[in-house]
Structure formats: C-alpha cells, structure tokens
Design an enzyme around this catalytic site. Sequence first.
Site, PDB file in Angstrom:
ATOM      1  N   THR A  99       0.863  -1.182   0.000  1.00  0.00           N
ATOM      2  CA  THR A  99       0.000   0.000   0.000  1.00  0.00           C
ATOM      3  C   THR A  99       0.898   1.230   0.000  1.00  0.00           C
ATOM      4  OG1 THR A  99      -1.754  -1.161   1.198  1.00  0.00           O
ATOM      5  CG2 THR A  99      -1.831   1.246   1.211  1.00  0.00           C
ATOM      6  N   LYS A 174      -7.959   0.889  -2.700  1.00  0.00           N
ATOM      7  CA  LYS A 174      -7.527   0.403  -1.390  1.00  0.00           C
ATOM      8  C   LYS A 174      -7.592   1.527  -0.356  1.00  0.00           C
ATOM      9  CE  LYS A 174      -5.415  -2.079   1.832  1.00  0.00           C
ATOM     10  NZ  LYS A 174      -4.078  -2.646   1.726  1.00  0.00           N
ATOM     11  N   LYS A 250     -33.233   8.345  13.790  1.00  0.00           N
ATOM     12  CA  LYS A 250     -33.859   8.163  15.104  1.00  0.00           C
ATOM     13  C   LYS A 250     -32.844   7.640  16.120  1.00  0.00           C
ATOM     14  CE  LYS A 250     -36.425   4.532  15.757  1.00  0.00           C
ATOM     15  NZ  LYS A 250     -35.714   3.783  16.837  1.00  0.00           N
TER      16      LYS A 250
END
Length: 287
Positions: A99, A174, A250
């Site tokens: 990476t 990625k 909610k």
Amino acid sequence: MSDVTETPRLGYIGLGNMGAPMAKRLVDWPGGVTVFDVRTDAMTPLVEAGAKSADSVADVGAHADIISITVLEDAQVRQVVAELVTTAKPGTVFAIHSTIADTTAAELADELRPQGIHVVDAPVSGGGGAADKGQLATMVGADRAVYEQIKPAFKCWASLVIHAGEPGAGTRMKLARNMLTFTAYAAAGEAMKLAEAAGLDLQALGRVVRHTDALTGGPGAIMLLDSTAPLAPDHFLHDAFTHTRGLGEKDLGLALGLGEATGVELPLARIALAELAPGLGVPHSED
C-alpha cells in the site's frame, strides 16, 4: 501484447507477514515461482515447499514473467523496480502489492512502458489470516489485457480479484476501502466511550456488534450504488434507503441524547446524523 510464455513463470519479492503466505500459495504453480527476500531464513520454508530461491532482486527479474512485490513503502518499491529492470525482458509484469502512494505505480508504469514492461498496482485487503487461506481481495490497477494475463496467478491467493482501472486505480480503491475501516474503528471507540459512561459491559457490547455485523454486513451493506447522486424516486433502493435513513436518524438522535445525559462528546455521531441521508442518496428536501 507480451513475450511471456503461455504458462508464465512467477516471482515473489518480499516475504513478510503478507508476502510469505501469498507466495506459499504459488509453489504449485505450473510455471514455478522464484522467491527473494533479504532475509535468507524467510526463503527457506518456501524453498522446502517447492519454490526456487533467487540470489538477488535482479535474479528474480531474469527468471520470472509476473513478479509480485510486497515491501514496506514507496522508496523500497522504487528500489526493487530499479533493480528488476536491469534483467527483466519486455512483456514482464511487475505487480506491486504494497500500500503506497497512488501516484507511484502510475509514474513507474509510464516510465517503463517504452521498455515493454508493465507495472501494475494490486494492493490486498483481508489480513494475514485471509492470505493463509487464499481469501484475500485484491484491487488491480492495470491495462485490461494485462489484468486478464495476471488474474489466474492472483486467484491462487485471492478469492476476489477486481479490475479497478488503470495503474494507480488499485491503490486509490484500497485507500477508499481502508478509510472506511479506520473511520469505523474510530466510531467503535466513540461507541465504547458512550457505553462505558452508561455503565455497560464493553465485552458484551463487542459480542453484539460482531454478531450483528456478520448478519447485516456492516457498512458495506449500503454500498450497492453506482453513483453518489440522489436516488430517483423510482430507484429500486429508494424506499429501502429512505426507511434506513429514518431508523438511523432516530437511533443517532437517541444516542446523542444519551451522550448529553452522560456527559460524553460524540463528534462522529453528530457528523453521521448530518451526513447519513445524503450518503444514502436520499437527502431531505431542506438539504
């Protein structure tokens, strides 16, 4: 498109926590796999399993057609590629699994294209356990023809192989995927802080979250759209996501109320309340 043999010879450089189990799943590849790591002891188990060891990075370049690279960072990737090009022949594919910056693979691809060498980025997701089982996901940035060439080898260690686009696109995908992971981790920390202040057992909360995420799919359950634009009223997900919006707003409102009662700041929950509707593609008209 390339000069590689019909059954390409594989190479693997970088045999760390991810690279070693990925390379191990290639030892039975018909064309063989040649491995290299600066630590000789990292190569030994793979050689015993049937891989060939190389004496250097350049040695891998001389004996492989598709070369996987799993090293630590950009500088190491560039160094490995610089050594590989001294011996690699035209048609060779350098596949970067690290990476790194999304520009690195694109720059290297442009630089080496005139030499007939294909640089692709193919980062992986799933962790060491998935690597051991061959169940990683990999996001490939490559020309389509190169992607089709390398996909069979990648299927040895990945159960999901996605063509993300041109070189660099795999890394960008990625980064988007990991942004979701670590933002969710930060939200989990915020949820634990609220639960602790409310006197709850954090271990029990964790069991509930893991159980229900397995049933509902977690954040990925809403990632079914092909655009971030608002959904048309007749879109097949419009009514379902409008219902999800109502439930989410909610519950987020109630959680923020509990935070105020217990004195816990919940900045991520406030952002989620503001961004949930447009994120689902069903913004309120006043938005």
